[in-house]
Design a protein around this motif. Structure first.
Motif, mmCIF file in Angstrom:
data_model
loop_
_atom_site.group_PDB
_atom_site.id
_atom_site.type_symbol
_atom_site.label_atom_id
_atom_site.label_comp_id
_atom_site.label_asym_id
_atom_site.label_seq_id
_atom_site.Cartn_x
_atom_site.Cartn_y
_atom_site.Cartn_z
ATOM 1 N N THR A 149 3.924 -11.118 7.972
ATOM 2 C CA THR A 149 2.505 -10.972 6.968
ATOM 3 C C THR A 149 1.729 -9.648 7.404
ATOM 4 N N ARG A 150 1.649 -9.627 8.426
ATOM 5 C CA ARG A 150 0.693 -8.315 9.111
ATOM 6 C C ARG A 150 1.617 -7.068 8.760
ATOM 7 N N THR A 151 2.828 -6.897 8.737
ATOM 8 C CA THR A 151 3.576 -5.782 8.553
ATOM 9 C C THR A 151 3.480 -5.487 7.102
ATOM 10 N N SER A 152 3.485 -6.472 6.163
ATOM 11 C CA SER A 152 3.245 -6.417 4.966
ATOM 12 C C SER A 152 2.192 -5.888 4.543
ATOM 13 N N LEU A 153 1.120 -6.534 5.118
ATOM 14 C CA LEU A 153 -0.245 -5.890 4.846
ATOM 15 C C LEU A 153 -0.623 -4.630 5.328
ATOM 16 N N LEU A 154 -0.018 -4.227 6.257
ATOM 17 C CA LEU A 154 -0.209 -2.820 6.978
ATOM 18 C C LEU A 154 0.707 -1.977 5.846
ATOM 19 N N GLY A 155 1.732 -2.234 5.331
ATOM 20 C CA GLY A 155 2.413 -1.444 4.395
ATOM 21 C C GLY A 155 2.022 -1.489 2.961
ATOM 22 N N ASP A 156 0.914 -2.486 2.587
ATOM 23 C CA ASP A 156 0.361 -2.388 1.555
ATOM 24 C C ASP A 156 -0.999 -1.352 1.528
ATOM 25 N N TRP A 157 -1.702 -1.365 2.787
ATOM 26 C CA TRP A 157 -2.729 -0.658 3.187
ATOM 27 C C TRP A 157 -2.535 0.731 3.174
ATOM 28 N N ARG A 158 -1.250 1.200 3.933
ATOM 29 C CA ARG A 158 -0.824 2.836 3.798
ATOM 30 C C ARG A 158 -0.419 3.130 2.602
ATOM 31 N N ASN A 159 0.269 2.304 1.775
ATOM 32 C CA ASN A 159 0.740 2.743 0.392
ATOM 33 C C ASN A 159 -0.423 3.144 -0.507
ATOM 34 N N GLY A 160 -1.410 2.065 -0.633
ATOM 35 C CA GLY A 160 -2.697 2.297 -1.254
ATOM 36 C C GLY A 160 -3.820 2.962 -0.879
ATOM 37 N N ILE A 161 -3.553 3.770 0.344
ATOM 38 C CA ILE A 161 -4.753 4.474 0.918
ATOM 39 C C ILE A 161 -5.490 5.335 -0.046
ATOM 40 N N ARG A 162 -4.709 6.110 -0.747
ATOM 41 C CA ARG A 162 -5.246 7.073 -1.819
ATOM 42 C C ARG A 162 -6.261 6.475 -2.658
ATOM 43 N N ARG A 163 -6.083 5.093 -3.110
ATOM 44 C CA ARG A 163 -6.869 4.398 -3.913
ATOM 45 C C ARG A 163 -8.130 3.772 -3.141
ATOM 46 N N ARG A 164 -7.540 3.398 -2.122
ATOM 47 C CA ARG A 164 -8.770 2.707 -1.298
ATOM 48 C C ARG A 164 -9.998 3.533 -0.713
ATOM 49 N N LEU A 165 -9.361 4.971 -0.260
ATOM 50 C CA LEU A 165 -10.263 5.919 0.173
ATOM 51 C C LEU A 165 -11.722 5.943 -0.293
ATOM 52 N N PRO A 166 -11.705 6.054 -1.650
ATOM 53 C CA PRO A 166 -13.248 6.183 -2.212
ATOM 54 C C PRO A 166 -13.851 4.751 -2.013
ATOM 55 N N GLN A 167 -13.034 3.761 -2.114
ATOM 56 C CA GLN A 167 -13.564 2.311 -2.003
ATOM 57 C C GLN A 167 -14.417 2.303 -0.565
ATOM 58 N N VAL A 168 -13.520 2.808 0.581
ATOM 59 C CA VAL A 168 -14.041 2.762 1.844
ATOM 60 C C VAL A 168 -15.515 3.541 1.935
ATOM 61 N N LEU A 169 -15.299 4.624 1.352
ATOM 62 C CA LEU A 169 -16.648 5.482 1.294
ATOM 63 C C LEU A 169 -17.712 4.888 0.479
ATOM 64 N N GLU A 170 -17.476 4.296 -0.394
ATOM 65 C CA GLU A 170 -18.334 3.556 -1.400
ATOM 66 C C GLU A 170 -19.322 2.471 -0.509
ATOM 67 N N SER A 171 -18.151 1.586 0.292
ATOM 68 C CA SER A 171 -18.895 0.475 1.128
ATOM 69 C C SER A 171 -19.500 1.112 2.255
ATOM 70 N N LEU A 172 -19.341 2.179 2.829
ATOM 71 C CA LEU A 172 -20.017 2.735 3.747
ATOM 72 C C LEU A 172 -21.302 3.017 3.333
ATOM 73 N N GLY A 173 -21.439 3.609 2.262
ATOM 74 C CA GLY A 173 -22.759 3.907 1.597
ATOM 75 C C GLY A 173 -23.604 2.699 1.401
ATOM 76 N N GLU A 174 -23.027 1.612 0.693
ATOM 77 C CA GLU A 174 -23.723 0.487 0.353
ATOM 78 C C GLU A 174 -24.229 -0.160 1.968
ATOM 79 N N ARG A 175 -23.400 -0.442 2.747
ATOM 80 C CA ARG A 175 -23.761 -1.092 3.929
ATOM 81 C C ARG A 175 -24.918 -0.105 4.785
#
Length: 835
Positions: free
Chosen positions: A180-206
């Motif tokens: 399960t963790r391997t699959s989650l890591l793969g999804d995270w790495r494959n989707g990082i281009r989409r996730r990066l703006p979300q990470v930046l937004e969450s940092l600002g919100e917090r």
């Protein structure tokens, strides 16, 4: 910590323990865990990492017992293989990482493959697993999911996606957890281009919600910017493979923050992350620190390190994921010349090819000024080269160094704070200004302030940019803004007096001539004078203007710079410190001082206006008080005209307090009328009040209340008395006020300053005390900050003139009694301040 792996054998199959025995043992272990974690944190004597490893062992042992008890009744399927083969208890969050505190929540996942057990059986297993933990009083954040459900949750929830990256087996089918963790890591790495703006937004919100931990008096060690949550974000970014995360200083900062978090939970015995004021001294002792100030300085330094690392890592991640291009092939770097051997590369300022840093001591200052001017951050690699390779500046600095330094400060804008932070992290600021070390990361014990001392001074520089074009020496003004709180060091009684010679020393090191050093020294020494005179003294009194003129050494240009510094200093503190009302007071006093400096006749006291004269005539006609209410800036102006009598001031203050109005200032005037038969004094009192977001009171209601009080009906003040009865002073609030005599502040009145814990009806109590003593109040100037009221009273004898020494003592004693909290001692304390 090696995980328990129970995938191939049933832990209960060969045991003599019954399911009931296992359940009892699990409940006992869970109950012991709650107290054993605190006991280990309090008594262990080991280092933080070793203690947390031991804490993780306690948690894991208790969870394994809970698991054994829960699976003891799982039905056995075909071939006598336990159904638990497709089941696992996994941890996420701090438990999974092995850095949980002594009272941290347990973030757990019951993972199942969806084949071994029915949904109802899984639900029953979950209940058997969680209930012993709940019954023991442990805080458990739990979920039940299949691997597919875990991936779905991670795809839709950024926080869950980052948390699940730490998924670790506690008991059961370890292979299921690993897959399960391997699959989650793969999804995270494959989707990082989409996730990066979300990470930046969450940092600002917090950051917007919880603030910057480095600058808060009561920081949230987990959620605030630079806190433990940001370290988890760093781990997630590194796990994406698009960037690495900084180590070294960041790891040390993380360890220090975990140690402080552990001490906080051990002291409170609760799963808390916010470092509240009442707990700080105890936490400091538990961490081996001297006091709460040293503790907050540690927190500030650690969280600044983490926050800076997050910024650098996010930039690196964005640089590694440029926008998709239509043309295939390698990406060519874009280099934009910026001057002085500096270029822009990937949105950062870097050293150009062939620049010889070892031969140019001014290069770090030029690089900083260039970065601020262009609005770009300095590359961390470039900053390190500048700090390590450039020779030190001579003493005094050459003119190009001073000009570059001033250009950096005068560039202002949001870029300045980031550039200054990078220079500070590299140690360059303290090299240039050794006095900066005394205020670096220093907390401000004032709830009004938003930042530590050093960051507040940078914010003041940013806020003063708009005034630089309005003065003839913007270089001196911006340097004074940078250095104005340099005296807020440990042990300083008056930071303005302490900071003035320090600022002058810095100015001399920068190579300024003596006359310019004297101006900076004066601005630093007097940077609070204008705001204090404007808000706490009577502008109509000639002595007030004289003090301000003396403070600026009789120079119009110095007055202009002091006016600009006053506003920038207050605005950088926050909206509480600089309001439209305060700006009006400062502008009025500044205008009076300019008039005096030009040799013109200063304006006298504000005359009675036509509208007020009409109210006076109405009062003379029928003896009834009249009230007019208008708006001024964010305040209401309440004008009360009534026949003067003892206790009138107290009655007005009581009525206003009953209406839930907060008095900000008051001007008391008397008009004498002689109609030939008898003389009559009419009070014309103006009160500036604040009622928050509420509407202004009705004038008729205030008039009626004053008439009833004049007739002896004290029930008018019942709402105030109920508020006073229900008032509870904050913990640690001083029970007795301090009354200070300000000699020389006025030639016509005795000026007293009352500092007391603010409470409903304080001004009413003060007015009643003055009425009992039999002295007149000419004007009152009220300010309230962080629950403390500072009331400056101009009092005189009924016929006019200053109070005699015995009358001063009598008045001081009455004011101390009036300002004391219920149950507090009433011994008075007065002292004389030289002016």
């Amino acid at each position: 910590m090696a995980p328990h792996q129970d995938s191939d054998t049933d832990d209960t199959e060969d045991s003599d323990e019954t399911p009931e025995d296992l359940s009892r043992a699990a409940l006992v272990a869970a109950r012991d865990l709650r107290k054993d974690r605190i006991a280990l944190a309090v008594r262990s004597g080991t280092s933080g990492p070793d203690r947390r490893r031991a804490l993780a062992g306690l948690v894991e042992d208790a969870l394994v017992r809970a698991w054994k008890a829960a699976v003891a009744e799982v039905p056995v399927r075909r071939n006598r293989r336990p159904a638990a083969e497709g089941l696992a208890l996994a941890a996420v969050g701090s438990v999974a990482r092995g850095d949980a505190g002594p009272a941290s929540d347990l973030d757990l996942v019951l993972l199942h493959d969806g084949r071994q057990l029915s949904a109802s059986d899984v639900g029953e297993l979950a209940q058997r697993l969680w209930y012993p933990l709940w019954d023991a009083g442990l805080r458990v954040d739990h979920s039940v999911r299949t691997p597919g459900q875990s991936r779905e949750v991670a795809a839709s929830d950024l926080s869950a996606a980052i948390g699940l990256l730490d998924l670790r087996v506690i008991a059961g089918d370890a292979a299921l957890v690993v897959r399960t963790r391997t699959s989650l890591l793969g999804d995270w790495r494959n989707g990082i281009r989409r996730r990066l703006p979300q990470v930046l937004e969450s940092l600002g919100e917090r950051a917007a919600r919880f603030g910057e931990a480095a600058h808060l008096l009561e920081p949230d060690l987990k959620e605030a910017r630079g806190g433990l949550r940001d370290v988890t974000v760093l781990r997630a970014l590194a796990a994406s493979w698009v960037t690495d995360r900084p180590h070294g200083e960041v790891d040390d900062a993380h360890t220090r923050l975990l140690d402080i978090r552990d001490a906080l939970q051990a002291v409170t015995g609760r799963a808390v992350d916010r470092l509240l004021l009442p707990d700080q001294d105890s936490v400091a002792v538990a961490c081996g620190l001297t006091d709460a100030d040293e503790l907050l300085a540690e927190v500030s330094d650690a969280t600044r390190t983490i926050a800076y690392a997050v910024d650098v890592t996010m930039r690196a991640a964005r640089q590694s994921l440029p926008p998709r291009r239509l043309r295939p092939g390698p990406r060519r770097p874009r280099l934009r010349p910026l001057g002085h051997g500096l270029v822009e590369h990937d949105g950062e300022v870097v050293l150009g090819v062939g620049v010889r840093a070892a031969e140019d001591p001014v290069l770090p200052l030029r690089a900083a000024a260039t970065a601020v001017r262009s609005g770009l951050p300095l590359s961390p690699v470039t900053v390190r080269h500048l700090a390590d390779d450039c020779p030190p500046l001579p003493d005094p600095w050459p003119a190009p160094a001073r000009e570059a330094f001033v250009a950096m400060l005068a560039g202002g804008g949001p870029a300045l704070a980031g550039v200054w932070e990078s220079l500070d992290r590299a140690g360059l600021i303290v090299k240039w200004i050794p006095e900066w070390a005394g205020v670096r990361n220093r907390p401000q014990r004032n709830a009004v302030h938003r930042h530590t001392v050093d960051r507040h001074m940078i914010e003041t520089v940013i806020m003063i940019q708009g005034a630089l074009r309005d003065v003839s020496r913007p270089d001196l003004l911006v340097l004074a803004a940078l250095l104005h709180d340099l005296g807020k060091v440990a042990g300083a009684l008056d930071h303005s007096v302490t900071g003035a010679p320090r600022a002058a020393r810095v100015a001399r090191r920068l190579g300024l001539p003596p006359e310019d050093c004297e101006v900076i020294e004066r601005l630093v020494r007097e940077h609070l004078t204008l705001i204090e005179l404007a808000t706490r003294r009577d502008p109509d009194d000639p002595h007030t203007v004289e003090e301000l003129v003396k403070a600026v050494d009789g120079r119009l240009e110095t007055l202009s710079m002091l006016r600009a510094l006053t506003e920038a200093d207050a605005v950088s503190v926050g909206s509480v410190a600089w309001t439209a009302w305060r700006a009006r007071l400062v502008n009025d006093l500044t205008a009076r001082a300019r008039t005096a400096l030009r040799g013109e006749e200063p304006p006298g006291p504000a005359p009675i206006g036509e509208a007020e004269s009409d109210l006076v005539r109405s009062v003379l006609a029928d003896g009834r008080p009249r009230v007019a209410i208008g708006a001024m800036d964010e305040l209401h102006v309440v004008t009360v005209v009534a026949a003067d009598r003892p206790g009138l001031l107290a009655d007005i203050a009581g009525v206003l307090a009953s209406q839930r109005l907060t008095v900000k200032s008051a001007l008391v005037r008397t008009v004498s009328s002689d109609d030939g038969d008898h003389a009559q004094d009419i009070a014309v009192d103006t009160w500036w009040v604040d009622n928050g977001a509420g509407d202004a009171p009705e004038p008729a209601a205030v008039e009626l209340a004053l008439r009833r009080l004049g007739d002896g009906d004290q029930t008018v003040l019942d709402p105030l008395h109920r508020r006073e009865a229900g008032y509870r002073a904050p913990s640690g609030a001083p029970a007795r006020p301090r009354v200070v005599l300000l000699p020389g502040a006025s030639a016509e009145a005795t000026v007293l300053e009352v500092r007391a814990a603010d409470r409903p009806g304080l001004m009413h109590a003060i007015g009643s005390a003055l009425a009992r003593v039999g002295v007149d109040l000419r004007s009152a100037h009220v300010a309230t900050h962080a629950g403390q009221a500072v009331d400056v009273l101009y009092v005189s004898e009924p016929g006019g003139g200053q109070l005699s020494p015995p009358r001063v003592a009598e008045t001081v004693s009455a004011l101390v009694d009036a300002g004391s909290l219920p149950g507090g001692e009433t011994e008075h304390a007065a002292r004389v301040l030289p002016f």
